[in-house]
Design an enzyme around this catalytic site. Structure first.
Site, PDB file in Angstrom:
ATOM      1  N   LYS A  59     -12.550  -0.345  16.394  1.00  0.00           N
ATOM      2  CA  LYS A  59     -12.885  -1.392  15.422  1.00  0.00           C
ATOM      3  C   LYS A  59     -11.659  -2.241  15.097  1.00  0.00           C
ATOM      4  CE  LYS A  59     -13.009  -0.396  10.743  1.00  0.00           C
ATOM      5  NZ  LYS A  59     -12.104  -1.336  10.083  1.00  0.00           N
ATOM      6  N   ASN A  60     -10.529  -1.568  14.869  1.00  0.00           N
ATOM      7  CA  ASN A  60      -9.352  -2.301  14.392  1.00  0.00           C
ATOM      8  C   ASN A  60      -8.603  -3.038  15.498  1.00  0.00           C
ATOM      9  OD1 ASN A  60     -10.056  -1.528  11.884  1.00  0.00           O
ATOM     10  ND2 ASN A  60      -8.511   0.092  11.694  1.00  0.00           N
ATOM     11  N   ARG A  84     -10.750  -8.593   5.205  1.00  0.00           N
ATOM     12  CA  ARG A  84      -9.514  -9.377   5.238  1.00  0.00           C
ATOM     13  C   ARG A  84      -9.328 -10.077   6.584  1.00  0.00           C
ATOM     14  NH1 ARG A  84      -4.386  -6.828   2.462  1.00  0.00           N
ATOM     15  NH2 ARG A  84      -4.652  -5.156   3.954  1.00  0.00           N
ATOM     16  N   CYS A 128      -6.717 -24.578   7.882  1.00  0.00           N
ATOM     17  CA  CYS A 128      -7.473 -23.334   7.719  1.00  0.00           C
ATOM     18  C   CYS A 128      -7.770 -23.160   6.236  1.00  0.00           C
ATOM     19  CB  CYS A 128      -6.615 -22.164   8.207  1.00  0.00           C
ATOM     20  SG  CYS A 128      -7.259 -20.534   7.812  1.00  0.00           S
ATOM     21  N   ARG A 181      -7.341 -13.252  -1.339  1.00  0.00           N
ATOM     22  CA  ARG A 181      -7.321 -11.828  -0.982  1.00  0.00           C
ATOM     23  C   ARG A 181      -5.887 -11.321  -1.072  1.00  0.00           C
ATOM     24  NH1 ARG A 181     -11.321 -14.009   2.166  1.00  0.00           N
ATOM     25  NH2 ARG A 181     -13.208 -12.787   2.250  1.00  0.00           N
ATOM     26  N   ASP A 185      -5.911   6.731   8.258  1.00  0.00           N
ATOM     27  CA  ASP A 185      -7.377   6.820   8.406  1.00  0.00           C
ATOM     28  C   ASP A 185      -7.838   8.182   8.929  1.00  0.00           C
ATOM     29  OD1 ASP A 185      -8.065   3.768   8.074  1.00  0.00           O
ATOM     30  OD2 ASP A 185      -6.328   3.925   9.372  1.00  0.00           O
ATOM     31  N   VAL A 227       0.915   5.357   3.247  1.00  0.00           N
ATOM     32  CA  VAL A 227       0.544   4.016   3.731  1.00  0.00           C
ATOM     33  C   VAL A 227      -0.215   3.227   2.665  1.00  0.00           C
ATOM     34  CG1 VAL A 227      -0.685   2.722   5.525  1.00  0.00           C
ATOM     35  CG2 VAL A 227       0.535   4.825   6.116  1.00  0.00           C
ATOM     36  N   ARG A 272     -20.210   0.048   9.024  1.00  0.00           N
ATOM     37  CA  ARG A 272     -19.164  -0.966   9.239  1.00  0.00           C
ATOM     38  C   ARG A 272     -18.248  -0.539  10.385  1.00  0.00           C
ATOM     39  NH1 ARG A 272     -14.805  -1.470   5.212  1.00  0.00           N
ATOM     40  NH2 ARG A 272     -13.736  -2.233   7.061  1.00  0.00           N
TER      41      ARG A 272
HETATM   42  N1  EPU Z   1       0.105  -4.846   2.368  1.00  0.00           N
HETATM   43  C1  EPU Z   1       0.561  -5.679   1.374  1.00  0.00           C
HETATM   44  N2  EPU Z   1       0.469  -7.035   1.555  1.00  0.00           N
HETATM   45  C2  EPU Z   1      -0.068  -7.583   2.678  1.00  0.00           C
HETATM   46  C3  EPU Z   1      -0.553  -6.735   3.700  1.00  0.00           C
HETATM   47  C4  EPU Z   1      -0.442  -5.346   3.501  1.00  0.00           C
HETATM   48  O1  EPU Z   1       1.055  -5.229   0.358  1.00  0.00           O
HETATM   49  O2  EPU Z   1      -0.115  -8.819   2.784  1.00  0.00           O
HETATM   50  C5  EPU Z   1       0.213  -3.356   2.180  1.00  0.00           C
HETATM   51  C6  EPU Z   1      -1.158  -2.727   1.999  1.00  0.00           C
HETATM   52  O3  EPU Z   1      -1.621  -2.825   0.692  1.00  0.00           O
HETATM   53  C7  EPU Z   1      -0.896  -1.290   2.448  1.00  0.00           C
HETATM   54  C8  EPU Z   1       0.170  -1.441   3.523  1.00  0.00           C
HETATM   55  O4  EPU Z   1       0.733  -2.747   3.350  1.00  0.00           O
HETATM   56  O5  EPU Z   1      -0.351  -0.545   1.398  1.00  0.00           O
HETATM   57  C9  EPU Z   1      -0.319  -1.281   4.922  1.00  0.00           C
HETATM   58  O6  EPU Z   1      -1.367  -2.176   5.182  1.00  0.00           O
HETATM   59  P1  EPU Z   1      -1.567  -2.808   6.630  1.00  0.00           P
HETATM   60  O7  EPU Z   1      -1.338  -4.276   6.521  1.00  0.00           O
HETATM   61  O8  EPU Z   1      -0.769  -2.048   7.614  1.00  0.00           O
HETATM   62  O9  EPU Z   1      -3.069  -2.524   6.868  1.00  0.00           O
HETATM   63  P2  EPU Z   1      -4.186  -3.539   7.299  1.00  0.00           P
HETATM   64  O10 EPU Z   1      -3.737  -4.382   8.442  1.00  0.00           O
HETATM   65  O11 EPU Z   1      -4.755  -4.219   6.123  1.00  0.00           O
HETATM   66  C10 EPU Z   1      -5.193  -1.959   9.137  1.00  0.00           C
HETATM   67  C11 EPU Z   1      -6.544  -1.360   9.365  1.00  0.00           C
HETATM   68  C12 EPU Z   1      -6.786  -0.239   8.369  1.00  0.00           C
HETATM   69  C13 EPU Z   1      -5.697   0.808   8.533  1.00  0.00           C
HETATM   70  C14 EPU Z   1      -4.318   0.154   8.365  1.00  0.00           C
HETATM   71  C15 EPU Z   1      -3.188   1.115   8.636  1.00  0.00           C
HETATM   72  C16 EPU Z   1      -7.846  -3.221  10.178  1.00  0.00           C
HETATM   73  C17 EPU Z   1      -8.957  -4.181   9.955  1.00  0.00           C
HETATM   74  N3  EPU Z   1      -7.566  -2.382   9.195  1.00  0.00           N
HETATM   75  O12 EPU Z   1      -5.256  -2.513   7.838  1.00  0.00           O
HETATM   76  O13 EPU Z   1      -8.020   0.349   8.686  1.00  0.00           O
HETATM   77  O14 EPU Z   1      -5.874   1.808   7.584  1.00  0.00           O
HETATM   78  O15 EPU Z   1      -4.197  -0.952   9.277  1.00  0.00           O
HETATM   79  O16 EPU Z   1      -3.272   1.652   9.919  1.00  0.00           O
HETATM   80  O17 EPU Z   1      -7.236  -3.196  11.236  1.00  0.00           O
HETATM   81  C18 EPU Z   1     -10.159   1.196   8.267  1.00  0.00           C
HETATM   82  O18 EPU Z   1     -10.374   1.094   9.477  1.00  0.00           O
HETATM   83  O19 EPU Z   1     -10.948   1.774   7.478  1.00  0.00           O
HETATM   84  C19 EPU Z   1      -8.941   0.642   7.716  1.00  0.00           C
HETATM   85  C20 EPU Z   1      -8.749   0.490   6.416  1.00  0.00           C
END
Ligand code: EPU
Length: 430
Positions: free
Chosen positions: A23-24, A97, A113, A118, A303, A325, A411
């Protein structure tokens, strides 16, 4: 689809199921198609709601989407990319997001864009550093690139997965060279880099997690088979452990799961790696407690934590899990305690190194005392991963649980009810 099921737990899950693309990764590769001048084809695409959400978002932006669900083949033609209305994007995307990731590609393709508000501070800061102008208005954020996007040097405060992907998809067509330090290097990101390279990008990943991108003016479409969903694979593995079962996860791959496999073995689970998948099983006897810390890759994924915690309620002794994380990923343990688990959460960093949540007010460490027999209960699913974990708990518990809100689970878990049936789970739809 119904949103409520009744689960008659206490039966080991046994049998074989298949996991398809991650998915990711898939959702990001779909967005990357926007960067190409010609159509792209993605294979091994799972039939999950997130794929339909991103398809809809692409269609709103003028991309022609042709999805053969059964074959798992997605064809994306971005020849006529156009601006979409923000209200439509928000209505379609809900809390996802993913829309922020459209911004780099759309700034290249259209010069602008729009997205709703968010938690995207890292993303906006990255886009600004490339030269985008970010205009926060009452009804959302408007981005433009009046002078085009230019390569830059960026160091992330934390190796965020989404921010790294944002940077990659913006830098590949920006003018000049971009260097990202403290990048995330999750396998899903490396597969996105594979896709971008197929499209014509020039990207180097260094061993010190610095990613260097040489911008090119034009990219073409790609043809690619998505890597397997290691979160789904680990979820079924934990379900096998928690229910004392035996599940062959067809499609699961070892290299992306080494941290999980090590932990699974330490808890007392056994696995057999085969060419076409991994068999996960409970060998009988007692499970062992562990001390575990979640981390960015190559660490133990956040996860994987929730489903494994359900299995840890069956281990003999005290387990400690430190979540580094996300600050708030133990909310799901309340429902487990209601089913008889003994899980205590703490604000301190337990059992590992001090993390960035240590001096703040977050319950991000958990101590799990086991073994505790689980008993049936009425459960309301909180979110995707927490929800699947509750489902595992209901399958392990003696008696009949009701699980409400299961639409959140689809999802990210393809056909999970069909898979439960194939594994001999006893449940009925309301
Ligand atoms: N963060 C911020 N600001 C930002 C972006 C992230 O503070 O602008 C913080 C987050 O709040 C969190 C940390 O950075 O504490 C890590 O977040 P990250 O950006 O790495 O995660 P993400 O890209 O939002 C993806 C996956 C998640 C998975 C994480 C970590 C997708 C759509 N989501 O999220 O997957 O847990 O990486 O591996 O790719 C899921 O599949 O259920 C899921 C939540």
């Amino acid at each position: 689809m119904t949103d409520l099921i009744y689960v008659n737990g206490g039966t080991p899950l046994n049998g074989s199921i298949t996991v398809r693309g991650a998915k990711n990764f898939v959702s990001k590769a779909m967005v990357a198609a926007l960067l190409g001048e010609t159509p792209s084809e993605l294979r091994n695409v799972p039939d999950i709601r997130d794929v339909h959400v991103v398809s809809g978002l692409l269609e709103l932006h003028g991309v022609k989407v042709d999805y053969d669900v059964k074959a798992g083949v997605l064809k994306l033609d971005p020849s006529n990319v156009e601006t979409a209305h923000m209200a439509d994007i928000d209505a379609h995307a809900g809390a996802s997001r993913i829309p922020i990731l459209f911004c780099g590609p759309l700034l290249h393709r259209l010069g602008g864009c729009r997205i709703g508000d968010r938690p995207i501070d890292f993303h906006l800061s990255i886009l600004r550093q490339f030269g985008a102008v970010v205009d926060k208005r009452e009804n959302g954020i408007f981005l433009s690139a009046p002078n085009g996007l230019k390569g830059t040097k960026i160091e992330l405060p934390y190796p965020s997965v989404g921010a790294t992907e944002q940077l990659l998809m913006t830098a590949v067509r920006a003018e000049g060279i971009t260097e990202l330090s403290n990048a995330a290097v999750e396998p899903e990101i490396l597969d996105l880099i594979n896709v971008l390279q197929k499209m014509g990008a020039i990207i180097t990943v260094r061993t010190d997690r610095v990613i260097r991108i040489e911008g090119v003016p034009v990219l073409k479409g790609y043809s690619h088979t998505a890597l397997a969903d290691r979160i789904e694979a680990a979820s079924w593995a934990s379900a096998a452990l928690a229910t004392r079962g035996d599940i062959f996860v067809k499609g699961a791959t070892q290299p992306e799961m080494t941290a999980f496999l090590n932990t699974f073995r330490k808890v007392g689970g056994e696995f057999e790696i085969q060419d076409d998948g991994i068999r996960f099983f409970h060998p009988g006897g007692e499970l062992k407690p562990i001390v575990l810390e979640t981390d960015v890759h190559p660490g133990f994924m956040t996860d994987w934590q929730q489903p494994l915690v359900v299995a840890l309620t069956q281990a003999t002794g005290l387990s400690i899990v430190h979540e580094t994380v996300y600050e708030n990923r133990f909310g799901f343990t309340d429902a487990l305690n209601g089913m008889g688990a003994q899980i205590q959460v703490y604000k301190e960093c337990l059992g590992g190194t001090e993390c960035r949540f240590g001096q703040r007010n977050f319950h991000h460490s958990a101590v799990i005392a086991g073994p505790t027999p689980l008993v049936a209960r009425d459960i309301v699913v909180p979110d995707l991963r927490g929800g699947f974990s509750h489902l595992i708990a209901a399958l392990a518990a003696e008696g009949r649980s009701s699980v409400k809100g299961i639409q959140l689970i689809d999802r990210g878990y393809e056909n999970f009810m069909g898979k439960l049936e194939a594994l001999g789970a006893k449940f009925e739809m309301a």
